[in-house]
Scaffold this motif. Structure first.
Motif, PDB file in Angstrom:
ATOM      1  N   PRO A  72       0.814  -1.230   0.000  1.00 44.34           N
ATOM      2  CA  PRO A  72       0.000   0.000   0.000  1.00 44.34           C
ATOM      3  C   PRO A  72       0.840   1.269   0.000  1.00 44.34           C
ATOM      4  O   PRO A  72       0.359   2.333  -0.377  1.00 44.34           O
ATOM      5  CB  PRO A  72      -0.814  -0.108   1.297  1.00 44.34           C
ATOM      6  N   GLY A  73       2.104   1.152   0.429  1.00 46.31           N
ATOM      7  CA  GLY A  73       2.970   2.318   0.401  1.00 46.31           C
ATOM      8  C   GLY A  73       3.387   2.709  -1.003  1.00 46.31           C
ATOM      9  O   GLY A  73       3.838   3.842  -1.232  1.00 46.31           O
ATOM     10  N   LYS A  74       3.221   1.799  -1.948  1.00 48.82           N
ATOM     11  CA  LYS A  74       3.633   2.055  -3.325  1.00 48.82           C
ATOM     12  C   LYS A  74       2.446   2.241  -4.268  1.00 48.82           C
ATOM     13  O   LYS A  74       2.583   2.884  -5.314  1.00 48.82           O
ATOM     14  CB  LYS A  74       4.490   0.893  -3.836  1.00 48.82           C
ATOM     15  N   TYR A  75       1.314   1.653  -3.899  1.00 52.85           N
ATOM     16  CA  TYR A  75       0.172   1.649  -4.813  1.00 52.85           C
ATOM     17  C   TYR A  75      -1.002   2.391  -4.191  1.00 52.85           C
ATOM     18  O   TYR A  75      -1.372   2.157  -3.046  1.00 52.85           O
ATOM     19  CB  TYR A  75      -0.226   0.213  -5.174  1.00 52.85           C
ATOM     20  N   GLU A  76      -1.581   3.255  -4.949  1.00 55.42           N
ATOM     21  CA  GLU A  76      -2.671   4.091  -4.454  1.00 55.42           C
ATOM     22  C   GLU A  76      -3.938   3.273  -4.231  1.00 55.42           C
ATOM     23  O   GLU A  76      -4.315   2.421  -5.028  1.00 55.42           O
ATOM     24  CB  GLU A  76      -2.956   5.202  -5.484  1.00 55.42           C
ATOM     25  N   ILE A  77      -4.597   3.534  -3.086  1.00 55.04           N
ATOM     26  CA  ILE A  77      -5.884   2.920  -2.805  1.00 55.04           C
ATOM     27  C   ILE A  77      -6.933   3.597  -3.683  1.00 55.04           C
ATOM     28  O   ILE A  77      -7.034   4.820  -3.728  1.00 55.04           O
ATOM     29  CB  ILE A  77      -6.268   3.086  -1.321  1.00 55.04           C
ATOM     30  N   ASN A  78      -7.726   2.800  -4.401  1.00 52.91           N
ATOM     31  CA  ASN A  78      -8.738   3.356  -5.285  1.00 52.91           C
ATOM     32  C   ASN A  78     -10.046   2.593  -5.088  1.00 52.91           C
ATOM     33  O   ASN A  78     -10.083   1.586  -4.366  1.00 52.91           O
ATOM     34  CB  ASN A  78      -8.267   3.305  -6.748  1.00 52.91           C
ATOM     35  N   PRO A  79     -11.134   3.049  -5.688  1.00 49.96           N
ATOM     36  CA  PRO A  79     -12.436   2.391  -5.465  1.00 49.96           C
ATOM     37  C   PRO A  79     -12.480   0.911  -5.832  1.00 49.96           C
ATOM     38  O   PRO A  79     -13.350   0.185  -5.366  1.00 49.96           O
ATOM     39  CB  PRO A  79     -13.386   3.208  -6.349  1.00 49.96           C
ATOM     40  N   ARG A  80     -11.537   0.456  -6.653  1.00 49.01           N
ATOM     41  CA  ARG A  80     -11.525  -0.951  -7.048  1.00 49.01           C
ATOM     42  C   ARG A  80     -10.712  -1.817  -6.092  1.00 49.01           C
ATOM     43  O   ARG A  80     -10.722  -3.038  -6.186  1.00 49.01           O
ATOM     44  CB  ARG A  80     -10.961  -1.084  -8.458  1.00 49.01           C
ATOM     45  N   THR A  81      -9.993  -1.184  -5.171  1.00 49.14           N
ATOM     46  CA  THR A  81      -9.159  -1.928  -4.234  1.00 49.14           C
ATOM     47  C   THR A  81     -10.029  -2.685  -3.241  1.00 49.14           C
ATOM     48  O   THR A  81     -10.904  -2.100  -2.602  1.00 49.14           O
ATOM     49  CB  THR A  81      -8.212  -0.988  -3.473  1.00 49.14           C
ATOM     50  N   ARG A  82      -9.773  -3.969  -3.090  1.00 45.48           N
ATOM     51  CA  ARG A  82     -10.506  -4.773  -2.115  1.00 45.48           C
ATOM     52  C   ARG A  82      -9.776  -4.713  -0.778  1.00 45.48           C
ATOM     53  O   ARG A  82      -8.567  -4.889  -0.703  1.00 45.48           O
ATOM     54  CB  ARG A  82     -10.616  -6.219  -2.585  1.00 45.48           C
ATOM     55  N   GLY A  83     -10.548  -4.505   0.285  1.00 44.06           N
ATOM     56  CA  GLY A  83      -9.948  -4.450   1.609  1.00 44.06           C
ATOM     57  C   GLY A  83     -10.217  -5.674   2.446  1.00 44.06           C
ATOM     58  O   GLY A  83      -9.661  -5.812   3.534  1.00 44.06           O
ATOM     59  N   ASP A  84     -11.044  -6.577   1.980  1.00 40.41           N
ATOM     60  CA  ASP A  84     -11.537  -7.676   2.812  1.00 40.41           C
ATOM     61  C   ASP A  84     -10.490  -8.756   3.033  1.00 40.41           C
ATOM     62  O   ASP A  84      -9.411  -8.751   2.444  1.00 40.41           O
ATOM     63  CB  ASP A  84     -12.795  -8.280   2.179  1.00 40.41           C
ATOM     64  N   ILE A  85     -10.837  -9.711   3.896  1.00 40.19           N
ATOM     65  CA  ILE A  85      -9.950 -10.832   4.194  1.00 40.19           C
ATOM     66  C   ILE A  85      -9.842 -11.776   3.013  1.00 40.19           C
ATOM     67  O   ILE A  85      -8.759 -12.265   2.689  1.00 40.19           O
ATOM     68  CB  ILE A  85     -10.462 -11.611   5.429  1.00 40.19           C
ATOM     69  N   TYR A  86     -10.938 -12.030   2.337  1.00 46.21           N
ATOM     70  CA  TYR A  86     -10.983 -13.099   1.342  1.00 46.21           C
ATOM     71  C   TYR A  86      -9.978 -12.864   0.212  1.00 46.21           C
ATOM     72  O   TYR A  86      -9.125 -13.716  -0.055  1.00 46.21           O
ATOM     73  CB  TYR A  86     -12.406 -13.226   0.794  1.00 46.21           C
TER      74      TYR A  86
END
Length: 402
Positions: free
Chosen positions: A43-57
């Protein structure tokens, strides 16, 4: 040749004086996988965007879970594991779902799982997990409503069972009860009433049954096996316990001669999937837990039949992951090792690890949609490999048997 699994050409276990576990091989493979994960997901290199999944699965919380596990392993000094776990957990929290009830309360595919992992990471860093716990428990009021009826309202990925397994995991991580045992029992009773009502409505020959999109799945991901598994660790009343055990025995009766279980309760001939999500590799956890709770040999016998099937058909073509890949099959062997202390199963787990670098597997296995994730990709594979280094404490994520 099956289109679902590779032929197992390994010689089976022959007792010898040679060590079973090749520690150097496992650690080198872990290093390779961790390097790949960091290069592609940091995450320090890649921007969080609306398509980024945050879940465990398949999201960032699953990778945080991996680094939390790594921080407790014999390789913990090779990486800033807890710091990395916190980076991934914080990034996962940036992706929390703001709409949709199911996403708010899901362990594996929603916000609940993000807060479970983040709370465990905070505790490990000697920070207060209070905010994460408060956010997590907002889902309780939804699940405590018996009228909450959605597709899969009781199953592992999005329902009450997953929520319970997340709470139980967090209880162990925090060494404290996130909710009272009475509240846990009430949640368990609601699940049982839900299963009882559905079974009665459909006039089924089993006391408890559950549905996901109208299908009566048996497997761990969407089915009854993980639901009943979660209930075996909860204090229940006498009637609920009776229906729980009778339902487990009904599932046991569906195991076929080769050791597998149908993917659906009302489709006994559909028993070709050997996955954690559907098939013996997931149902085995229910039978193992039933064996530990009731002490009856028939449940251990069922586990042994599952493991024999997985040895034959568990070199899966779907990839390396936990849900339907090599790691889930490897965990079956580690579970049997813990249940029996038989070195044969440790040997088999090691052979499945070796197959991960086999040229045939590397060339022909399918690429998961989320190749670095916990349940589909190599983060889950690393969890399996770490447990192979410490087999006496091995455990499939959120499936606590022993």
């Amino acid at each position: 040749m099956s289109d679902r699994y590779f032929e197992n050409k390994f010689q089976d276990y022959i007792p010898s004086q040679s060590p079973i576990i090749n520690e150097a091989f496992i650690k080198d493979l872990i290093r390779k996988y961790v390097k790949t994960i960091l290069q592609n997901t940091d995450p320090g290199k890649y921007e969080i965007n609306p398509r980024t999944r945050g879940d465990i699965y398949v999201g960032l919380a699953g990778i945080a879970f991996l680094f939390l596990k790594l921080s407790k392993s014999s390789m913990k000094d090779e990486y800033p594991s807890l710091e990395l776990a916190e980076v991934y957990a914080n990034a996962a929290k940036e992706t929390i779902y703001l709409s949709g009830i199911r996403k708010h309360i899901s362990l594996l595919s929603g916000n609940a799982g993000i807060f479970v992992v983040s709370a465990a990471v905070s505790k490990a860093l000697n920070k207060s997990p209070e905010n994460e716990i408060k956010s997590l428990l907002k889902g309780m009021e939804i699940f405590e409503n018996p009228e909450y009826l959605d597709d899969g309202q009781d199953e592992m990925l999005v329902g009450r069972c997953g929520f319970i397994l997340g709470l139980q995991f967090l209880n162990r991580e925090l060494n404290a009860d996130v909710i009272s045992s009475d509240a846990m029992s009430e949640l368990g009773h609601i699940i049982i009433e839900s299963g009882r009502n559905y079974a009665n409505e459909k006039n089924l020959s089993i006391p408890l049954m559950f549905q996901y999109h109208g299908r009566e799945y048996l497997g761990a991901a969407h089915g009854i096996s993980a639901i009943l598994f979660s209930l075996l660790s909860i204090q229940l009343n006498e009637i609920d316990v009776k229906d729980l055990k009778t339902s487990i025995d009904c599932i046991l009766a569906l195991q076929n001669e080769n050791g597998n279980f149908p993917s659906k309760f009302n489709k006994p001939d559909e028993a070709h999937l050997v996955h954690w999500c559907h098939g013996a590799s997931g149902v085995i956890y229910l039978m193992a837990k039933a064996y530990k709770v009731y002490g009856e040999q028939k449940y251990l016998d069922s586990c042994i039949k599952c493991s024999e099937l997985v040895w034959q058909k568990g070199l899966l073509k779907k990839g390396p992951g936990l849900c339907h890949g090599i790691a889930s099959s490897g965990y079956v062997h580690l579970l049997l090792f813990r249940l029996t202390n038989d070195q044969k199963y440790l040997y088999r787990a090691m052979k499945f690890a070796e197959f991960l670098v086999n040229k045939i597997f590397l060339q022909e296995a399918r690429q998961p949609d989320r190749p670095f994730s916990l349940f589909e990709g190599i983060s889950g594979t690393v969890c399996f490999l770490l447990d192979l280094l410490n087999p006496h404490e091995s455990e499939f994520p959120f499936m606590h048997v022993l």
